[in-house]
Scaffold this motif. Structure first.
Motif, PDB file in Angstrom:
ATOM      1  N   LEU A 111       0.062  -3.778   5.134  1.00  0.00           N
ATOM      2  CA  LEU A 111       0.358  -2.904   4.512  1.00  0.00           C
ATOM      3  C   LEU A 111       1.718  -3.017   4.244  1.00  0.00           C
ATOM      4  CD1 LEU A 111      -0.165   0.558   7.176  1.00  0.00           C
ATOM      5  CD2 LEU A 111      -1.262  -1.155   5.115  1.00  0.00           C
TER       6      LEU A 111
ATOM      7  N   LYS B 272       1.042  -1.526   0.141  1.00  0.00           N
ATOM      8  CA  LYS B 272       0.288   0.241   0.100  1.00  0.00           C
ATOM      9  C   LYS B 272       0.862   1.551   0.543  1.00  0.00           C
ATOM     10  CE  LYS B 272      -4.114   1.837   0.667  1.00  0.00           C
ATOM     11  NZ  LYS B 272      -5.657   1.650  -1.045  1.00  0.00           N
TER      12      LYS B 272
ATOM     13  N   SER C 269      -0.400   4.565   1.422  1.00  0.00           N
ATOM     14  CA  SER C 269      -0.719   4.966   3.362  1.00  0.00           C
ATOM     15  C   SER C 269       0.547   5.851   3.718  1.00  0.00           C
ATOM     16  CB  SER C 269      -0.395   3.173   3.513  1.00  0.00           C
ATOM     17  OG  SER C 269      -0.166   3.359   5.021  1.00  0.00           O
TER      18      SER C 269
END
Length: 307
Positions: free
Chosen positions: A211, A174, A177
């Motif tokens: 993540l 990700k 993020s």
């Protein structure tokens, strides 16, 4: 801004020698700034080593941070002197009236036990529930992460056939993020655990976002937006020699242990290991501290009112 810790704490001089800026109480009170209040619930046996590792990363932020050292009251430490604990630590019962911008819960050497068999599990459950109303953002690490995700969502841990041990490549799942700003697409992370949390179990819980992950070692980092929690199952905070210390400890004790994966140069344990995760450790903690700063209420007493 530097981190504020007691100037007699062993970590103080270590951080100064490393170039991390630290401040005393006298200097801190002259600055018209509300420092971020970060609590460290230290469950590790060698508390001084863990203090240094966490303070090093928290203190690298440009923001002023005040670090409070906390321990469980229902457990007697065997590897840290009572004098050190009395001088620098408060029990959770002594700080439960306070609110914190950020709170770190470390790992603990109890991961092969069922949670309910851990002597301080009842207190641990109370602490985790308390973070919902008294902490803006919680960073749970290794066993602390497994305990938290089990307590809040019933996600089980699974015992591995052999210890997950070494430095493993992880994928940035990700890049958008806020916690992975500046991260490479893949990077090495130290791993040292006997248990794992599996993707299939995590997928059953809405709101848990993976993540970081390793092909060999599985999930590394999960973010939960609703509870403002991070679950870090590995050890970005480790020193260069942490895995070596664990390896030689077990070798000297006659405990079967494989050489840590991709750690010693040329797999030669006589050569000093190279730290290939330091920059990402600083990025991760810096991103976490910055996100806290951007989102926490100015008035500490407002923390938890929206949950």
């Amino acid at each position: 801004m530097p981190i504020k810790i007691p100037d007699t704490l062993p970590a103080f001089q270590t951080l100064v020698n490393e170039g991390v800026r630290v401040m005393t109480e006298t200097v801190a009170v002259r600055q018209d700034i509300r420092p971020l209040q970060i609590g460290l619930l230290n469950l590790m046996p060698n508390k001084i080593k863990t203090e240094i590792q966490m303070a090093r990363l928290v203190g690298a932020s440009p923001l002023q941070v005040e670090l409070s050292l906390i321990r469980v009251g229902g457990h007697k430490a065997k590897n840290t002197s009572e004098e050190h604990l009395l001088s620098f630590y408060e029990t959770w019962e002594e700080v439960r009236h306070r609110k914190f911008d950020g709170f770190i819960i470390t790992g603990a050497p109890v991961e092969t036990l069922d949670y309910e068999d851990v002597t301080y599990w009842n207190e641990m459950q109370r602490i985790l529930d308390w973070t919902v109303t008294n902490v803006h953002s919680t960073l749970n690490v290794c066993w602390g992460a497994m305990a938290a995700i089990y307590h809040f969502h019933g996600v089980p841990k699974h015992l591995l056939k052999e210890k997950a041990f070494g430095v493993y490549r992880h994928v940035n799942l990700k890049p958008s993020s806020v916690y992975l700003t500046g991260f490479s697409d893949d990077f090495g992370v130290p791993v040292s655990r006997w248990t794992e949390v599996r993707r299939a179990d995590v997928a059953k819980v809405p709101g848990l976002e993976i993540l970081m992950e390793s092909k060999e070692m599985g999930i590394c980092l999960i973010h939960e937006n609703a509870g403002n929690r991070l679950y870090m199952f590995n050890h970005v905070e480790y020193d260069s020699t942490s895995l070596a210390d664990e390896y030689f400890r077990d070798v000297d004790a006659g405990v079967p242990i494989k050489m840590p994966h991709d750690y010693f140069p040329h797999n030669d344990a006589s050569l000093p290991p190279l730290n290939r995760w330091r920059s990402h450790a600083h990025l991760f903690f810096g991103n976490w501290i910055n996100e806290i700063y951007q989102t926490t209420p100015y008035d500490l007493e407002e923390i938890g009112n929206d949950r």
